[in-house]
Design a protein around this motif. Sequence first.
Motif, PDB file in Angstrom:
ATOM      1  N   VAL A  28     -54.905  -2.286  10.140  1.00 32.59           N
ATOM      2  CA  VAL A  28     -54.067  -1.105  10.342  1.00 32.59           C
ATOM      3  C   VAL A  28     -52.675  -1.649  10.638  1.00 32.59           C
ATOM      4  CG1 VAL A  28     -53.629   0.868  11.854  1.00 32.59           C
ATOM      5  CG2 VAL A  28     -55.982   0.300  11.175  1.00 32.59           C
ATOM      6  N   PHE A  29     -51.710  -1.267   9.801  1.00 32.31           N
ATOM      7  CA  PHE A  29     -50.409  -1.920   9.893  1.00 32.31           C
ATOM      8  C   PHE A  29     -49.444  -1.192  10.820  1.00 32.31           C
ATOM      9  CE2 PHE A  29     -52.257  -3.228   5.861  1.00 32.31           C
ATOM     10  CZ  PHE A  29     -52.148  -4.597   5.978  1.00 32.31           C
ATOM     11  N   ALA A  30     -48.895  -1.946  11.761  1.00 34.16           N
ATOM     12  CA  ALA A  30     -47.780  -1.464  12.579  1.00 34.16           C
ATOM     13  C   ALA A  30     -46.544  -2.159  12.020  1.00 34.16           C
ATOM     14  CB  ALA A  30     -48.001  -1.834  14.036  1.00 34.16           C
ATOM     15  N   ASP A  31     -45.544  -1.380  11.692  1.00 31.85           N
ATOM     16  CA  ASP A  31     -44.347  -1.929  11.038  1.00 31.85           C
ATOM     17  C   ASP A  31     -43.606  -2.907  11.969  1.00 31.85           C
ATOM     18  OD1 ASP A  31     -42.546  -2.347   8.994  1.00 31.85           O
ATOM     19  OD2 ASP A  31     -41.885  -0.265   8.861  1.00 31.85           O
ATOM     20  N   ILE A  32     -42.671  -3.635  11.393  1.00 30.81           N
ATOM     21  CA  ILE A  32     -41.982  -4.704  12.138  1.00 30.81           C
ATOM     22  C   ILE A  32     -40.637  -4.244  12.695  1.00 30.81           C
ATOM     23  CG2 ILE A  32     -43.103  -6.580  10.914  1.00 30.81           C
ATOM     24  CD1 ILE A  32     -40.506  -6.793   9.158  1.00 30.81           C
ATOM     25  N   ASN A  33     -40.139  -5.038  13.610  1.00 31.92           N
ATOM     26  CA  ASN A  33     -38.786  -4.865  14.120  1.00 31.92           C
ATOM     27  C   ASN A  33     -37.817  -5.440  13.067  1.00 31.92           C
ATOM     28  OD1 ASN A  33     -36.329  -6.039  15.402  1.00 31.92           O
ATOM     29  ND2 ASN A  33     -37.174  -5.078  17.225  1.00 31.92           N
ATOM     30  N   PRO A  34     -36.777  -4.677  12.689  1.00 27.04           N
ATOM     31  CA  PRO A  34     -35.899  -5.134  11.600  1.00 27.04           C
ATOM     32  C   PRO A  34     -35.052  -6.361  11.947  1.00 27.04           C
ATOM     33  CG  PRO A  34     -35.077  -3.098  12.569  1.00 27.04           C
ATOM     34  CD  PRO A  34     -36.413  -3.354  13.193  1.00 27.04           C
ATOM     35  N   ASP A  35     -34.981  -6.731  13.206  1.00 27.12           N
ATOM     36  CA  ASP A  35     -34.146  -7.880  13.606  1.00 27.12           C
ATOM     37  C   ASP A  35     -34.964  -9.148  13.838  1.00 27.12           C
ATOM     38  OD1 ASP A  35     -31.842  -6.235  13.625  1.00 27.12           O
ATOM     39  OD2 ASP A  35     -32.456  -5.470  15.588  1.00 27.12           O
TER      40      ASP A  35
ATOM     41  N   GLN B 109     -50.652   2.479   3.552  1.00 26.99           N
ATOM     42  CA  GLN B 109     -50.073   2.823   4.856  1.00 26.99           C
ATOM     43  C   GLN B 109     -48.598   2.423   4.819  1.00 26.99           C
ATOM     44  OE1 GLN B 109     -52.393   0.900   8.089  1.00 26.99           O
ATOM     45  NE2 GLN B 109     -53.971   0.487   6.573  1.00 26.99           N
ATOM     46  N   PRO B 110     -47.694   3.376   4.807  1.00 29.46           N
ATOM     47  CA  PRO B 110     -46.269   3.032   4.658  1.00 29.46           C
ATOM     48  C   PRO B 110     -45.736   2.180   5.823  1.00 29.46           C
ATOM     49  CG  PRO B 110     -46.634   5.413   4.483  1.00 29.46           C
ATOM     50  CD  PRO B 110     -47.915   4.822   4.947  1.00 29.46           C
ATOM     51  N   CYS B 111     -44.938   1.174   5.486  1.00 25.40           N
ATOM     52  CA  CYS B 111     -44.235   0.351   6.484  1.00 25.40           C
ATOM     53  C   CYS B 111     -42.834   0.124   5.949  1.00 25.40           C
ATOM     54  CB  CYS B 111     -44.932  -0.992   6.684  1.00 25.40           C
ATOM     55  SG  CYS B 111     -46.548  -0.872   7.449  1.00 25.40           S
ATOM     56  N   PRO B 112     -41.953   1.127   6.096  1.00 23.06           N
ATOM     57  CA  PRO B 112     -40.639   1.067   5.428  1.00 23.06           C
ATOM     58  C   PRO B 112     -39.793  -0.143   5.808  1.00 23.06           C
ATOM     59  CG  PRO B 112     -40.822   2.999   6.879  1.00 23.06           C
ATOM     60  CD  PRO B 112     -42.180   2.403   6.793  1.00 23.06           C
ATOM     61  N   VAL B 113     -39.881  -0.597   7.048  1.00 22.79           N
ATOM     62  CA  VAL B 113     -39.016  -1.726   7.455  1.00 22.79           C
ATOM     63  C   VAL B 113     -39.451  -3.003   6.740  1.00 22.79           C
ATOM     64  CG1 VAL B 113     -38.115  -3.097   9.369  1.00 22.79           C
ATOM     65  CG2 VAL B 113     -38.586  -0.651   9.713  1.00 22.79           C
ATOM     66  N   SER B 114     -40.741  -3.282   6.789  1.00 23.92           N
ATOM     67  CA  SER B 114     -41.252  -4.480   6.131  1.00 23.92           C
ATOM     68  C   SER B 114     -41.033  -4.410   4.623  1.00 23.92           C
ATOM     69  CB  SER B 114     -42.750  -4.640   6.446  1.00 23.92           C
ATOM     70  OG  SER B 114     -43.295  -5.693   5.712  1.00 23.92           O
ATOM     71  N   GLU B 115     -41.289  -3.243   4.043  1.00 23.66           N
ATOM     72  CA  GLU B 115     -41.125  -3.091   2.585  1.00 23.66           C
ATOM     73  C   GLU B 115     -39.677  -3.324   2.160  1.00 23.66           C
ATOM     74  OE1 GLU B 115     -42.998   0.581   1.132  1.00 23.66           O
ATOM     75  OE2 GLU B 115     -44.553   0.274   2.649  1.00 23.66           O
ATOM     76  N   ASP B 116     -38.754  -2.990   3.052  1.00 26.23           N
ATOM     77  CA  ASP B 116     -37.339  -3.226   2.766  1.00 26.23           C
ATOM     78  C   ASP B 116     -36.993  -4.715   2.934  1.00 26.23           C
ATOM     79  OD1 ASP B 116     -34.511  -2.886   2.510  1.00 26.23           O
ATOM     80  OD2 ASP B 116     -34.385  -2.821   4.699  1.00 26.23           O
ATOM     81  N   ILE B 117     -37.400  -5.307   4.055  1.00 26.48           N
ATOM     82  CA  ILE B 117     -37.047  -6.722   4.326  1.00 26.48           C
ATOM     83  C   ILE B 117     -37.585  -7.645   3.218  1.00 26.48           C
ATOM     84  CG2 ILE B 117     -37.387  -8.695   5.891  1.00 26.48           C
ATOM     85  CD1 ILE B 117     -35.493  -6.817   7.221  1.00 26.48           C
ATOM     86  N   VAL B 118     -38.806  -7.416   2.755  1.00 32.90           N
ATOM     87  CA  VAL B 118     -39.373  -8.324   1.734  1.00 32.90           C
ATOM     88  C   VAL B 118     -38.536  -8.369   0.454  1.00 32.90           C
ATOM     89  CG1 VAL B 118     -41.764  -8.158   2.550  1.00 32.90           C
ATOM     90  CG2 VAL B 118     -41.007  -6.649   0.694  1.00 32.90           C
ATOM     91  N   THR B 119     -37.777  -7.314   0.190  1.00 31.23           N
ATOM     92  CA  THR B 119     -36.964  -7.307  -1.035  1.00 31.23           C
ATOM     93  C   THR B 119     -35.645  -8.047  -0.848  1.00 31.23           C
ATOM     94  OG1 THR B 119     -35.800  -5.244  -0.500  1.00 31.23           O
ATOM     95  CG2 THR B 119     -37.874  -5.044  -1.734  1.00 31.23           C
TER      96      THR B 119
ATOM     97  N   GLN C  24     -32.310 -14.134  11.464  1.00 34.00           N
ATOM     98  CA  GLN C  24     -33.403 -13.663  12.326  1.00 34.00           C
ATOM     99  C   GLN C  24     -32.987 -13.717  13.796  1.00 34.00           C
ATOM    100  OE1 GLN C  24     -36.920 -16.161  12.247  1.00 34.00           O
ATOM    101  NE2 GLN C  24     -38.266 -14.455  12.783  1.00 34.00           N
ATOM    102  N   LYS C  25     -33.260 -12.633  14.513  1.00 34.78           N
ATOM    103  CA  LYS C  25     -32.980 -12.619  15.947  1.00 34.78           C
ATOM    104  C   LYS C  25     -34.135 -13.295  16.668  1.00 34.78           C
ATOM    105  CE  LYS C  25     -31.740  -9.563  19.699  1.00 34.78           C
ATOM    106  NZ  LYS C  25     -32.549  -8.528  20.331  1.00 34.78           N
ATOM    107  N   MET C  26     -33.837 -14.434  17.286  1.00 37.93           N
ATOM    108  CA  MET C  26     -34.894 -15.224  17.923  1.00 37.93           C
ATOM    109  C   MET C  26     -35.110 -14.772  19.368  1.00 37.93           C
ATOM    110  SD  MET C  26     -35.636 -17.102  15.323  1.00 37.93           S
ATOM    111  CE  MET C  26     -36.767 -18.383  15.889  1.00 37.93           C
TER     112      MET C  26
END
Length: 360
Positions: free
Chosen positions: A96-103, A322-332, A267-269
Motif C-alpha cells: 500500500v503506497f504512501a507518497d513521498i516528500n518532494p524534498d 494507487q495514485p502517488c502524484p509526487v513520486s510519479e512526478d519526481i521519477v520523470t 535532495q534535502k538531507m
Amino acid sequence: MINVTKTYLPDKKKYQSYVDSIFESGWITNNGSLVNQLEKELCAYLNVEHLLLVSNGTLALQIAFKALGLNGEVVTTPFSFVATTGSLVWEHLTPVFADINPDTYNIDVQKVKRMITKKTSAVLPVHVFGNACEVEELELICKEHDLKLIFDAAHAFDVKNDLRNVLNYGDASTLSFHATKIFHTIEGGAIVFKRKEDYDKARLLINFGISGYDQVDTVGINCKMNEFQAAMGLAVLSEMSEIIERRSKVWIRYFDQFKSFRDIQLQKMNSDFSNNHAYFPVVFKDEETTLRIKKILNEQQIFPRRYFYPSLNKLNYLNEYQPCPVSEDIVTRILCLPMYGDLEASVQDQIIEIVCNNLK
Ligand SMILES: *Cc1c(COP(=O)(O)O)cnc(C)c1O
C-alpha cells in the motif's frame, strides 16, 4: 564509458590472502569462518548487534518479512528500487503506497498514517539514496498502531546520528551488498534485527530451517552467504574509510557547483544523520530538460541513470492503481549522476558543465 557507478575492487593481494585461507581450509560455504569474521567486523564497524549475513539484499527483505510474521497489507514507498515492492508481492503481501516528500524523496510520514487500515501489519520505508527517514516519528506511529517497522536500508551503509547507527531503528533493517553499492560482497546482504529472538529465527530460515543434526524446526529456504563473498567483503571493509572519504570529495564537488542553480533541485538531507555520499541525484524542472541532458551526456559516453523509474505504484503486476502524484512526478525529472571515488575530476567537470549549460 562512464556509468552511474563503478564497482570498487579492493587490493588484489588482500583479497587473495583471504582466498588462500579458503583453499587451505577447504570450507567454502555453510557458515564458514570468513562469514563469521565478516559478521563480527560489520557489527563493530556499524555499531550494531544481531546482524545476519545473507546472499543478497532482496532475500534480506523477504527473510525479515517472514521472521517478523508480516501479513496482509504493508505500507511502503513508491520511490525505490523495484526489489522493495517485488519482495512484498513475492511474499504474498499487499503493498500500500504512501507518497513521498518532494524534498527528501523519502516516505511522507503524514501519508503513512492515512494509509493504515485493519489489515496493515507493517511499514516498510526506504532511506532513499542514504537519506535517513524520520525514524523516530515512524517508530511512534508503528508503536501506536502495533505495527512492525522494517527499513530497507540498502543505500544506508554507515549512516549515523550522534547516538547510533540508522540501522538501529525499527524492528529490522536490511542492507544490500551488491557490487554496485558502496560496500559490497559481489552479491550479498544483511539483516540487522532489534531483538535477538528475531535474529535466531531468521538464522534458521536462511538454512532450510535446519536447527541441528537430523533436526528441522521450521520451513526454511537457502540464502546463505558463502566464503568467497565474505572474502570480498572483508577486503573491501578494510578500505571502507578511504572509500567514503574519496566519495565525499566527489559528492562535495558536485554539490558546490550545483547548489546555486535554481533550476536544479538537490535532495534535502536529514541533518540529524551523516551522509554516506552513496548517490548524487539531481531533479530538473521538467521531463524534457531531464531527457535532453541525459541524451547529451550519453553522446559523450556518460551514462547517468533514471533512479528510480518507474514509480513503483505503476508496476504492471499490481492489482489496482494507487495514485502517488509526487513520486510519479519526481521519477520523470530525476537523474543520478556518476558517483564513485575515483571519478576523475576532469570527467566530473565535463558532467557539471553539460548539466549547467543545458538547463534551458
Ligand atoms: C539494491 C537494492 C535492493 C536489492 O538488493 P540486491 O542485493 O541487489 O538484491 C533492495 N532495495 C533497494 C532500495 C536497493 O537499492
